[in-house]
Every structure is written in C-alpha cells, then in structure tokens.
Design a protein around this motif. Sequence first.
Motif, PDB file in Angstrom:
ATOM      1  N   ARG A  58       0.909  -1.035  -0.019  1.00 47.03           N
ATOM      2  CA  ARG A  58      -0.031   0.016   0.004  1.00 47.03           C
ATOM      3  C   ARG A  58       1.000   1.406   0.168  1.00 47.03           C
ATOM      4  NH1 ARG A  58      -5.395  -0.053   1.056  1.00 47.03           N
ATOM      5  NH2 ARG A  58      -6.366  -2.096   1.029  1.00 47.03           N
ATOM      6  N   THR A  59       0.344   2.331  -0.683  1.00 44.77           N
ATOM      7  CA  THR A  59       1.172   3.443  -0.732  1.00 44.77           C
ATOM      8  C   THR A  59       0.091   4.566  -0.427  1.00 44.77           C
ATOM      9  OG1 THR A  59       2.833   2.855  -2.112  1.00 44.77           O
ATOM     10  CG2 THR A  59       2.420   5.142  -2.482  1.00 44.77           C
ATOM     11  N   VAL A  60       0.512   5.435   0.446  1.00 45.41           N
ATOM     12  CA  VAL A  60      -0.396   7.020   0.725  1.00 45.41           C
ATOM     13  C   VAL A  60       0.634   8.022  -0.157  1.00 45.41           C
ATOM     14  CG1 VAL A  60      -1.117   8.452   2.352  1.00 45.41           C
ATOM     15  CG2 VAL A  60      -1.684   5.998   2.602  1.00 45.41           C
ATOM     16  N   VAL A  61      -0.140   8.741  -0.668  1.00 45.33           N
ATOM     17  CA  VAL A  61       0.404   9.988  -1.389  1.00 45.33           C
ATOM     18  C   VAL A  61      -0.274  11.188  -0.939  1.00 45.33           C
ATOM     19  CG1 VAL A  61       1.251  11.215  -3.492  1.00 45.33           C
ATOM     20  CG2 VAL A  61       1.154   8.703  -3.460  1.00 45.33           C
ATOM     21  N   LEU A  62       0.576  12.063   0.014  1.00 46.19           N
ATOM     22  CA  LEU A  62       0.052  13.124   0.426  1.00 46.19           C
ATOM     23  C   LEU A  62       0.747  14.527   0.124  1.00 46.19           C
ATOM     24  CD1 LEU A  62       0.100  12.307   4.108  1.00 46.19           C
ATOM     25  CD2 LEU A  62      -1.866  12.504   2.613  1.00 46.19           C
ATOM     26  N   VAL A  63      -0.019  15.488  -0.508  1.00 46.03           N
ATOM     27  CA  VAL A  63       0.229  16.742  -1.079  1.00 46.03           C
ATOM     28  C   VAL A  63       0.259  17.867  -0.176  1.00 46.03           C
ATOM     29  CG1 VAL A  63       0.132  18.080  -3.092  1.00 46.03           C
ATOM     30  CG2 VAL A  63      -0.187  15.883  -3.401  1.00 46.03           C
ATOM     31  N   ASP A  64       1.308  18.642   0.030  1.00 47.26           N
ATOM     32  CA  ASP A  64       1.224  19.999   0.985  1.00 47.26           C
ATOM     33  C   ASP A  64       0.562  20.893   0.219  1.00 47.26           C
ATOM     34  OD1 ASP A  64       1.591  22.067   2.404  1.00 47.26           O
ATOM     35  OD2 ASP A  64       3.916  21.739   2.692  1.00 47.26           O
ATOM     36  N   ALA A  87       5.953   5.963 -11.213  1.00 49.89           N
ATOM     37  CA  ALA A  87       6.271   4.593 -12.015  1.00 49.89           C
ATOM     38  C   ALA A  87       6.792   3.661 -10.727  1.00 49.89           C
ATOM     39  CB  ALA A  87       7.378   4.886 -13.098  1.00 49.89           C
ATOM     40  N   GLU A  88       7.327   3.719  -9.835  1.00 52.30           N
ATOM     41  CA  GLU A  88       7.924   2.920  -8.907  1.00 52.30           C
ATOM     42  C   GLU A  88       6.596   2.263  -8.094  1.00 52.30           C
ATOM     43  OE1 GLU A  88      10.715   5.003  -6.510  1.00 52.30           O
ATOM     44  OE2 GLU A  88      12.220   4.925  -8.046  1.00 52.30           O
ATOM     45  N   VAL A  89       5.575   3.165  -7.973  1.00 51.88           N
ATOM     46  CA  VAL A  89       4.280   2.718  -7.284  1.00 51.88           C
ATOM     47  C   VAL A  89       3.563   1.649  -8.019  1.00 51.88           C
ATOM     48  CG1 VAL A  89       2.265   3.440  -6.147  1.00 51.88           C
ATOM     49  CG2 VAL A  89       4.222   4.807  -5.927  1.00 51.88           C
ATOM     50  N   VAL A  90       3.429   2.164  -9.263  1.00 53.89           N
ATOM     51  CA  VAL A  90       2.843   1.273 -10.292  1.00 53.89           C
ATOM     52  C   VAL A  90       3.654  -0.156 -10.485  1.00 53.89           C
ATOM     53  CG1 VAL A  90       1.976   1.146 -12.515  1.00 53.89           C
ATOM     54  CG2 VAL A  90       1.646   3.201 -11.531  1.00 53.89           C
ATOM     55  N   ASP A  91       4.709   0.101 -10.721  1.00 51.24           N
ATOM     56  CA  ASP A  91       5.660  -1.127 -10.886  1.00 51.24           C
ATOM     57  C   ASP A  91       5.299  -2.191  -9.619  1.00 51.24           C
ATOM     58  OD1 ASP A  91       6.786  -0.519 -13.190  1.00 51.24           O
ATOM     59  OD2 ASP A  91       8.722   0.418 -12.253  1.00 51.24           O
ATOM     60  N   ARG A  92       5.077  -1.720  -8.392  1.00 48.02           N
ATOM     61  CA  ARG A  92       5.070  -2.487  -7.418  1.00 48.02           C
ATOM     62  C   ARG A  92       3.404  -2.998  -7.371  1.00 48.02           C
ATOM     63  NH1 ARG A  92       7.522   1.711  -4.421  1.00 48.02           N
ATOM     64  NH2 ARG A  92       5.702   2.346  -3.552  1.00 48.02           N
ATOM     65  N   LYS A  93       2.621  -2.382  -8.082  1.00 45.26           N
ATOM     66  CA  LYS A  93       1.308  -2.643  -8.332  1.00 45.26           C
ATOM     67  C   LYS A  93       0.456  -2.243  -6.619  1.00 45.26           C
ATOM     68  CE  LYS A  93       2.575  -6.898 -11.198  1.00 45.26           C
ATOM     69  NZ  LYS A  93       3.909  -6.783 -10.535  1.00 45.26           N
ATOM     70  N   ASP A  94       0.815  -1.459  -6.055  1.00 47.25           N
ATOM     71  CA  ASP A  94       0.482  -1.059  -4.991  1.00 47.25           C
ATOM     72  C   ASP A  94      -1.027  -0.511  -4.794  1.00 47.25           C
ATOM     73  OD1 ASP A  94       2.834  -1.759  -3.675  1.00 47.25           O
ATOM     74  OD2 ASP A  94       3.447   0.405  -3.269  1.00 47.25           O
ATOM     75  N   THR A  95      -1.642  -0.692  -3.823  1.00 42.37           N
ATOM     76  CA  THR A  95      -2.987   0.087  -3.790  1.00 42.37           C
ATOM     77  C   THR A  95      -2.735   1.516  -3.165  1.00 42.37           C
ATOM     78  OG1 THR A  95      -4.261  -2.003  -3.241  1.00 42.37           O
ATOM     79  CG2 THR A  95      -5.133  -0.086  -2.439  1.00 42.37           C
ATOM     80  N   VAL A  96      -3.151   2.181  -3.731  1.00 44.41           N
ATOM     81  CA  VAL A  96      -2.685   3.926  -3.548  1.00 44.41           C
ATOM     82  C   VAL A  96      -3.929   4.597  -3.282  1.00 44.41           C
ATOM     83  CG1 VAL A  96      -1.727   5.637  -4.663  1.00 44.41           C
ATOM     84  CG2 VAL A  96      -1.107   3.462  -5.445  1.00 44.41           C
ATOM     85  N   SER A  97      -3.545   5.513  -2.055  1.00 39.48           N
ATOM     86  CA  SER A  97      -4.660   6.503  -1.571  1.00 39.48           C
ATOM     87  C   SER A  97      -3.985   8.015  -1.878  1.00 39.48           C
ATOM     88  CB  SER A  97      -5.093   6.448  -0.167  1.00 39.48           C
ATOM     89  OG  SER A  97      -5.805   5.230  -0.007  1.00 39.48           O
ATOM     90  N   VAL A  98      -4.478   8.891  -2.187  1.00 39.69           N
ATOM     91  CA  VAL A  98      -3.817  10.243  -2.656  1.00 39.69           C
ATOM     92  C   VAL A  98      -4.962  11.187  -1.963  1.00 39.69           C
ATOM     93  CG1 VAL A  98      -3.378  11.914  -4.442  1.00 39.69           C
ATOM     94  CG2 VAL A  98      -3.284   9.274  -4.822  1.00 39.69           C
ATOM     95  N   GLY A  99      -4.216  12.327  -0.988  1.00 38.96           N
ATOM     96  CA  GLY A  99      -4.767  13.271  -0.464  1.00 38.96           C
ATOM     97  C   GLY A  99      -3.967  14.386  -0.291  1.00 38.96           C
ATOM     98  N   SER A 100      -4.603  15.509   0.112  1.00 38.02           N
ATOM     99  CA  SER A 100      -3.781  16.794   0.577  1.00 38.02           C
ATOM    100  C   SER A 100      -4.001  16.989   2.028  1.00 38.02           C
ATOM    101  CB  SER A 100      -4.305  17.845  -0.467  1.00 38.02           C
ATOM    102  OG  SER A 100      -5.718  18.257  -0.203  1.00 38.02           O
ATOM    103  N   PHE A 101      -2.925  17.832   2.492  1.00 36.28           N
ATOM    104  CA  PHE A 101      -3.242  18.202   3.868  1.00 36.28           C
ATOM    105  C   PHE A 101      -2.720  19.652   4.281  1.00 36.28           C
ATOM    106  CE2 PHE A 101       1.322  17.039   3.222  1.00 36.28           C
ATOM    107  CZ  PHE A 101       2.247  18.253   3.738  1.00 36.28           C
ATOM    108  N   SER A 102      -3.360  20.270   5.236  1.00 35.76           N
ATOM    109  CA  SER A 102      -3.154  21.519   5.744  1.00 35.76           C
ATOM    110  C   SER A 102      -3.564  21.586   7.114  1.00 35.76           C
ATOM    111  CB  SER A 102      -4.015  22.651   4.820  1.00 35.76           C
ATOM    112  OG  SER A 102      -5.412  22.289   4.996  1.00 35.76           O
TER     113      SER A 102
END
Length: 421
Positions: A58-64, A87-102
Amino acid sequence: MNPSDTAALPAPGRRKTAPTLAGALVMVLTAGLISACGDAPRLDACAWMKEPVDTAGRTVVLVDDSASVRGRSAGRDYAHSIGRLLAEVVDRKDTVSVGSFSGDSAQITWIAKDRSTDWVKDNDNSINQQKRKQQAAGCLTDLVGKAGSAVPQSGGSNVLAALTAGVSSLDAAAGSRSLLVLTDGLSTTGCADLRAAAFRDTSEINAIARVCAARDETPSLTGVDLTLAGLGQPATDQPAPTAAQRTWLTALWRKLCGAADTAAPGTSCTLAPTAIGAAGHRAPGKKPPQDPVVHYADDRPETYQLPGAALFDTNSSTVRSQALPLLNDVAVRARTTPGSTVAVLGYVDPRGAPDNNQQLSQARANAVKKVLTGLGVTRVTAHGRGLPTGCSKPARAAGGRMTAEEKLQCDRRVDIEIIRK
C-alpha cells in the motif's frame, strides 16, 4: 402505361432496394443518441482501478497544500514532476490513496482512497498489461494534480503531523507500507515551526529535534518506506531559500525522519532530489485561508559578537594581529551570503571618559570595517554606539550571573551584523 407510372419506375440499370428493419432501427437509434447526447460518451480509463484488489503493498501520497507551495497564483506542479516516483508505485502494483494536507493537525482531504494499480490481475495479455500500466501512471498523475489544486481546509502547515496521519492510514496494510509526501518542508505550526528559524547550523537542527521528541510529535516510521520530495522548493512567487538554506532544510528533515536511525526492517527515509516544476496559473475560485510565511530569517541579521579584548588593546582602536583570523572567518561568511550588507557596531565599557566613549567606539568600528573591506567584503558600514544599554542575551545565557570583569568584557565589544537582502 400512365406517365405517372413511368415516373415511379427506377432508372434502367439501377435496382431500388428498401431498407431492412434492422438497418432502420440502427439509423433511428443512432440519430436519437446523437440528438439527445451530442458526442458519444467517453469511457473512464481509470474505472478498473476502483475495483478492490487484495494487494500486498500500500502507498499513501500526501500533497502539501499550504501557502508556500500553493503560491498566490501558481503553485508547484508535483503531478508532472514526480513521474519516476509514481512509476515505482505502479511497478509494485500497490493499492494507492491520494490526499492533500493543511492546518496545524494536518487535516487530510482525501482525493481518492484504495485505488488499485495491479495492471496484471485478470489480464493475461502482455499488450493489455502495458496499456493498463500506462493508464495507472496517468490516473495517479491526475489524482496528484487534483490534490495539489484542492483548497486547504485551514491555514498553516504541519509536515510532521502529516507524516503521522499518513502512517496511521497505512496501519491496515498487510504487506509493504510506503508513504510519499510532496512538500517544501516549510512547517509553520507544531514543534518544527520554521518561521523563527535561523537556517544556519546543526545546533538549531538538534534543538528542534529534541523539542519535537519531548512533545511526542515525531512520527513512528517503523516499517514504513518514507519518501519526501520537493524540500526547499516553494512556489516561485514565495520567498526562496538560498542554496545553504536548502542544505540546512534537507539536514533538518533527515534528522526529523530519522534517516540515520531507520534500522528496522522495511523502514527507510529517502529525500528525493526531484526538481519540481511550476504549475500553470490557477483559475479564480474559492479564496484560501490566510497562511503564515517563512522568511528564512532574511529580516534578522546574523550577528557575530566579538569581545573587545580579542580585537584591541586597552584604550586603543588598532586591530590586533591576533584578531585577523577571527575577522577573516566573518569576512568569508559575509562574502558567501549573496546580496548581504554588513554593519559594524562598536561599544565601549564605562571606565573611559564620557566625552571619549563615542569617539573611541566609532574609531574601533571604523578599524574593523577597514579590515573587512581589505578582506573582500563590500557594502560595509561602521557605527560607534558608545556605551551599550545592556549585555547581550547570548552572553548572559552563556555564563548565567556574570562577574564584574565579564560584564566589562561584554560591554567593550564589536558586533558585526550580516544582513541578508
């Protein structure tokens, strides 16, 4: 044969055929769809990623989404600058969540949760696999772009709190856990609030780390592969750090994320040297909250307090030769601070004649200015201040309650201020 009958006959050599029922239905349906909907509906290339998949990673991507990254009109374009990382995340075939934070507590605005990038599942065709792999990378890029353009829920930025929130969202992962945080690293709240930072030395970095540990604000990254991208790269219309300040900022986050102490299996802290491009101008929309700004101590001079005894003999304004190495160190610092100006402030102790205090302090300031100018420092001013109004805070803190002699030495000093542009 009637003329009317002749007109109804087909021309010689051509056979008139009536449309079939199926053909008529196709024509009617096609016309109906075009007239009712306009262009044909587009397929969602990302739809397959919404199907739940039991993947190991699993990968979580957080954007400031804070002011320094967002900018007033155009922020940083993380989406199209981190292609290699996605591309590295996709290569691993991870399940991904994307969000922003403040905000102070790192409020997460989730753009997408649990998107599968398993481009192999139920897909045995190699050509189709590559197509889905490209789709996954493109869809993640779009999601990161949406996260970067989201309006923050509140002002400020607490990057450490975002790390803690990101790690918490990975708790349910059975396999590998990865956290990708896209930020300039300029926290304005929490224990790593950098608004008052001097951006100078490792002692300040160690002090910040100790405070964060004492306040229990340092996230536990055991078993998490953390990647920070974009450090020291605020929006182009925001105050920008110097190269030395970027180096300091990188060292700070290396310390805070425990890059030197990540010995646990599956634990790492990577500071990706990724150049983040500028995004296009943002369309007018909801007004974001007001945010504090990190100025990199530009409005606070870097002050060197030199004891008079190290520079001058008693009642003299001639710089001692033993003081030249010390002044050379200051000169190097001034020369390597781009666009800076230098102010030399001379002080004397109260033992001299009152009518001579101003004259002697000015003469000593002038003498130090002459040495610095000879060492290649430009834009130097000298000011004789006479008697000081009190001993400086650093001197008081260094020795606690000072003796009378220490007080005199503190009074008869020269302050050299390197003022950043």
